[in-house]
Write a protein that holds these residues in place. Structure first.
Motif, short mmCIF file in Angstrom:
data_model
loop_
_atom_site.label_atom_id
_atom_site.label_comp_id
_atom_site.label_asym_id
_atom_site.label_seq_id
_atom_site.Cartn_x
_atom_site.Cartn_y
_atom_site.Cartn_z
N GLU A 20 0.82 -1.21 0.00
CA GLU A 20 0.00 0.00 0.00
C GLU A 20 0.86 1.27 0.00
OE1 GLU A 20 -2.72 -0.26 3.21
OE2 GLU A 20 -3.73 -2.04 2.46
N THR A 21 2.17 1.11 0.05
CA THR A 21 3.08 2.25 0.05
C THR A 21 3.35 2.70 -1.38
OG1 THR A 21 4.18 1.45 2.05
CG2 THR A 21 5.37 3.06 0.72
N SER A 22 3.28 3.99 -1.61
CA SER A 22 3.55 4.52 -2.94
C SER A 22 4.97 4.20 -3.36
CB SER A 22 3.32 6.03 -2.96
OG SER A 22 3.80 6.58 -4.18
N VAL A 23 5.14 3.78 -4.59
CA VAL A 23 6.47 3.47 -5.11
C VAL A 23 7.35 4.72 -5.12
CG1 VAL A 23 5.92 3.90 -7.54
CG2 VAL A 23 7.67 2.23 -6.96
N PHE A 24 6.73 5.89 -5.21
CA PHE A 24 7.50 7.12 -5.32
C PHE A 24 8.04 7.61 -3.97
CE2 PHE A 24 4.49 7.37 -8.98
CZ PHE A 24 5.44 7.16 -9.97
N GLU A 25 7.73 6.87 -2.90
CA GLU A 25 8.33 7.19 -1.61
C GLU A 25 9.76 6.66 -1.51
OE1 GLU A 25 6.09 6.30 1.86
OE2 GLU A 25 4.20 7.16 1.08
N TYR A 26 10.11 5.71 -2.36
CA TYR A 26 11.46 5.16 -2.30
C TYR A 26 12.11 5.03 -3.69
CZ TYR A 26 8.68 0.94 -3.23
OH TYR A 26 7.79 0.03 -3.75
N ARG A 27 11.40 5.44 -4.75
CA ARG A 27 11.98 5.45 -6.09
C ARG A 27 11.47 6.67 -6.83
NH1 ARG A 27 11.61 -0.08 -9.37
NH2 ARG A 27 13.42 0.89 -10.36
N ASP A 28 12.21 7.11 -7.83
CA ASP A 28 11.70 8.18 -8.69
C ASP A 28 11.69 7.68 -10.14
OD1 ASP A 28 14.34 8.34 -9.68
OD2 ASP A 28 14.85 9.98 -8.32
N LEU A 29 11.12 8.49 -11.03
CA LEU A 29 10.96 8.08 -12.42
C LEU A 29 12.31 7.87 -13.11
CD1 LEU A 29 7.94 10.23 -13.68
CD2 LEU A 29 8.01 7.76 -13.25
N ASP A 30 13.32 8.65 -12.72
CA ASP A 30 14.64 8.45 -13.32
C ASP A 30 15.19 7.06 -12.99
OD1 ASP A 30 14.65 10.94 -14.42
OD2 ASP A 30 15.77 11.89 -12.78
N ASP A 31 14.97 6.62 -11.75
CA ASP A 31 15.42 5.29 -11.32
C ASP A 31 14.69 4.20 -12.11
OD1 ASP A 31 16.62 3.26 -9.82
OD2 ASP A 31 15.01 3.29 -8.32
N ILE A 32 13.40 4.37 -12.27
CA ILE A 32 12.60 3.38 -12.99
C ILE A 32 13.01 3.36 -14.47
CG2 ILE A 32 10.25 2.79 -13.73
CD1 ILE A 32 9.32 4.05 -11.03
#
Length: 500
Positions: A20-32
């Motif tokens: 339920e944790t947003s992926v953007f709390e520990y990753r950003d779009l550049d990382d993805i």
């Protein structure tokens, strides 16, 4: 100091982000984006992206598009195939959405010299929904008897994947699957994961691997991304959001039978009877798309045949493949219902053609003609009825002419079969001698097809098979079940047996 296996598992679990944790709390779009690029450049295996037209597959494709577009042109050398399974019974509005999207993908990819190719994949004619429902009499699907999923969605995608495996040796299949979708989905994804790799094993093919770029995303992450990042192939993601306003979820790209039914969504089949009500279709009608109402009525007709009290009215008592009758073995009395009766299938065909006519009358000429059943499906249904159901009346062309006031290019006397006049005479003779007319029709058809052959050895096996079918009346069969006459019950492994 050493750590116990239980402690290790606990530590591993605690290090994983909550679903339920947003992926953007520990990753950003550049990382993805970098992860996608690294995975793309890691080998020479082509990619096959499963695209359903919904939010998850759109997000996945959009992420990959931007990641590949950001690579040097010399590194964009590996083909990326975008495939969408068209079941031929998709909700019409979604068909238009997917078709226009695939066209845009091909156009923009060509203009920007990107390695994307979009393709629709279809079920074989023999596997299509109406050939099985109306032609063979398969009962309307339900939760425990989803005979449609494999034929309409899984097999066409599998065939495309295997073609690319044959061409390239190995492929990577890209899916918009998310672990947060369900506990079952998370379990399946974890089961096939490869330690230390972004890829997972394909559930069926040894030479195919799976990459799921948004597996840790929540549904809010998906919508936040789509509504903040422009679609790179000229679509407006707000239009996609509008399609979801009255639906609960999308119908994902299906690669196995663990995927749940999408009958409640805008992205499902209009014929879906797996759910009790098609709320999405009802909402479309309520929102002003009244031309969809005849589709909803046809779907409700199919749903009504699942009422246990009405099954004897619609269904045969013996299997279509071997002609055996099976008693229920779940502790209740009675006979397992099998395929739809031929007369009811004729009614369904007539009703379907009438539905097609009414839908197009309501849509108007400006919308283009919506064909609910293709000509090749009608011809395959005709072949099945003539060859397997002893349909001497040749009902399909008659029904088509009655409804459409037109004719297709039917092959005349293609089976060299008997006519309606001869069927009427045979009915009279059989009535006088208390013989099932269909039994005699089947035997005469076998003889006709073997007439003039130099080697006729196979005819005896076919005649024997017909005689081994259960030709008793329903009253005689019921009396047998009640113990008046002992008989050994045959076990017939065919799809109809799965529905009790």
């Amino acid at each position: 100091m050493g750590t116990s296996s239980d402690e290790s598992e606990s530590a591993d679990a605690s290090s994983q982000p909550d679903l339920e944790t947003s992926v953007f709390e520990y990753r950003d779009l550049d990382d993805i984006r970098e992860e996608i690029q690294e995975t793309y450049l890691a080998d020479d295996r082509p990619w096959v992206i499963g695209y359903s037209g919904g939010k998850d597959s759109t997000t996945t494709l959009q992420l990959i598009w931007y990641a590949i577009d950001d690579l040097q042109e010399s590194k964009q050398d590996k083909p990326i195939y975008v495939i969408s399974s068209d079941t031929l019974v998709e909700t019409p509005k979604i068909v238009n959405h997917i078709t226009s999207t695939l066209d845009n993908i091909n156009e923009y990819a060509e203009d920007e010299d990107l390695p994307f190719e979009a393709h629709k994949v279809y079920p074989d004619v023999s596997d299509s929904f109406f050939v099985n429902l109306i032609g063979r009499g398969y009962p309307a699907p339900n939760q425990t008897f989803r005979w449609c999923t494999e034929r309409l969605k899984i097999d066409p995608a599998d065939n495309f994947i295997m073609d690319k495996v044959s061409e390239h040796g190995e492929v990577v299949v890209i899916l918009g699957a998310r672990k947060a979708e369900s506990a079952t989905r998370e379990q399946v994804m974890n089961l096939h994961s490869i330690e230390g790799s972004n890829l997972s094993r394909h559930s069926k093919f040894a030479n195919a691997f799976v990459f799921t770029p948004i597996e840790d995303w929540t549904v809010d992450d998906v919508w936040d991304y789509l509504l903040q990042v422009d679609c790179p192939w000229g679509k407006d993601n707000r239009d996609l959001a509008a399609l979801y306003q009255e639906a609960d979820d999308e119908c994902p790209m299906v690669i196995d039978t663990s995927t749940p039914s999408c009958g409640n969504s805008r992205f499902g089949c209009w014929t879906c009877t797996v759910v009790q009500e098609d709320k999405a279709m009802e909402n479309m009608v309520d929102a002003g798309d009244d031309w969809l109402e005849p589709l909803l009525q046809f779907r409700d007709l199919l749903k009504s045949t699942q009422d246990p009290n009405d099954k004897p009215k619609y269904r045969e008592v013996k299997g279509r493949r071997h002609g055996y009758v099976r008693e229920k073995d779940n502790g209740s009395d009675g006979i397992i219902p099998r395929a739809y009766k031929l007369e009811f299938r004729k009614h369904l065909l007539r009703k379907l053609l009438e539905t097609e006519k009414e839908v197009n009358d309501r849509r108007g000429d400006d919308e283009g003609y919506l064909q609910l059943i293709r000509d090749e499906e009608l011809k395959e249904i005709r072949r099945i009825w003539r060859e397997e159901e002893a349909d001497w009346e040749d009902s399909v062309p008659q029904i088509y002419h009655d409804v459409k006031d037109d004719d297709l290019d039917w092959v005349q006397n293609d089976l060299g079969s008997f006519s309606a006049e001869e069927a009427a005479v045979l009915e009279e003779v059989c009535a006088e001698h208390d013989i099932p007319p269909k039994l005699m029709k089947r035997l005469l058809d076998i003889e006709l097809r073997h007439h003039g052959m130099k080697r006729r050895a196979s005819i005896y096996n076919k005649i024997d098979k017909v005689f081994r079918e259960n030709w008793r009346s329903i009253e005689e069969i019921t009396a047998n079940i009640e113990g008046e006459e002992p008989e050994r019950w045959e076990y017939d492994l065919e799809y109809e047996d799965l529905q009790q």
